[in-house]
Design a protein around this motif. Sequence first.
Motif, PDB file in Angstrom:
ATOM      1  N   VAL A  46       0.622  -1.360  -0.250  1.00 27.32           N
ATOM      2  CA  VAL A  46      -0.407  -0.176   0.394  1.00 27.32           C
ATOM      3  C   VAL A  46       0.946   1.584   0.064  1.00 27.32           C
ATOM      4  O   VAL A  46       1.547   1.372   0.968  1.00 27.32           O
ATOM      5  N   THR A  47       0.589   2.096  -1.198  1.00 32.20           N
ATOM      6  CA  THR A  47       1.609   3.398  -1.035  1.00 32.20           C
ATOM      7  C   THR A  47       0.607   4.273  -0.443  1.00 32.20           C
ATOM      8  O   THR A  47      -0.414   4.576  -0.766  1.00 32.20           O
ATOM      9  N   LEU A  48       0.769   5.306   0.808  1.00 35.19           N
ATOM     10  CA  LEU A  48       0.041   6.355   1.084  1.00 35.19           C
ATOM     11  C   LEU A  48       0.876   7.345   0.755  1.00 35.19           C
ATOM     12  O   LEU A  48       1.595   7.697   1.371  1.00 35.19           O
ATOM     13  N   PRO A  49      -0.086   8.200  -0.907  1.00 31.03           N
ATOM     14  CA  PRO A  49       0.977   8.801  -1.068  1.00 31.03           C
ATOM     15  C   PRO A  49       1.572  10.503  -0.159  1.00 31.03           C
ATOM     16  O   PRO A  49       0.956  10.620   0.850  1.00 31.03           O
ATOM     17  N   GLY A  50       3.271  10.509  -0.009  1.00 35.32           N
ATOM     18  CA  GLY A  50       3.504  11.595   1.238  1.00 35.32           C
ATOM     19  C   GLY A  50       3.956  11.541   1.914  1.00 35.32           C
ATOM     20  O   GLY A  50       4.576  12.443   3.008  1.00 35.32           O
ATOM     21  N   ILE A  51       3.494   9.647   2.469  1.00 35.91           N
ATOM     22  CA  ILE A  51       4.093   9.071   3.760  1.00 35.91           C
ATOM     23  C   ILE A  51       5.038   8.080   3.217  1.00 35.91           C
ATOM     24  O   ILE A  51       6.201   8.606   3.916  1.00 35.91           O
ATOM     25  N   GLY A  52       4.796   7.298   2.394  1.00 35.29           N
ATOM     26  CA  GLY A  52       5.749   6.393   2.118  1.00 35.29           C
ATOM     27  C   GLY A  52       4.336   5.355   1.770  1.00 35.29           C
ATOM     28  O   GLY A  52       3.401   4.735   1.509  1.00 35.29           O
ATOM     29  N   LYS A  53       5.362   3.898   1.839  1.00 30.04           N
ATOM     30  CA  LYS A  53       4.844   2.504   1.118  1.00 30.04           C
ATOM     31  C   LYS A  53       5.116   1.430   1.761  1.00 30.04           C
ATOM     32  O   LYS A  53       5.867   1.144   2.972  1.00 30.04           O
ATOM     33  N   ILE A  54       3.898   0.404   2.020  1.00 25.68           N
ATOM     34  CA  ILE A  54       3.879  -0.751   3.175  1.00 25.68           C
ATOM     35  C   ILE A  54       3.953  -1.428   2.611  1.00 25.68           C
ATOM     36  O   ILE A  54       2.562  -1.911   1.802  1.00 25.68           O
TER      37      ILE A  54
END
Length: 95
Positions: A46-54
């Motif tokens: 899951v990529t959270l834009p501006g936060i990172g990738k989990i």
Amino acid sequence: MAKPMTKAQLVAAIAEKAGTDKKTAAAGLEALTDIITSEVSEGGAVTLPGIGKIYCRERPERMVRNPATGETMQKEADKVVKVTIAKALKDSVNG
């Protein structure tokens, strides 16, 4: 170092920022957590834009050492959750 934000504080901040009540914000946060958990546990990312990738990464079988006894033993292969922080977030922190 500042204390980490609690779930209640995060829900309150989301509610204030979105202009909604805490119950709706809590439901949104819970839905986001459920989506990320199910996706990553199935091997996705899951990529959270501006936060990172989990994402989930598999670790191979390896030798480990018990620090209390010094004994080495074989540890079975397992999975570990990783987070790669987005460059935008790194840059904003390092200003």
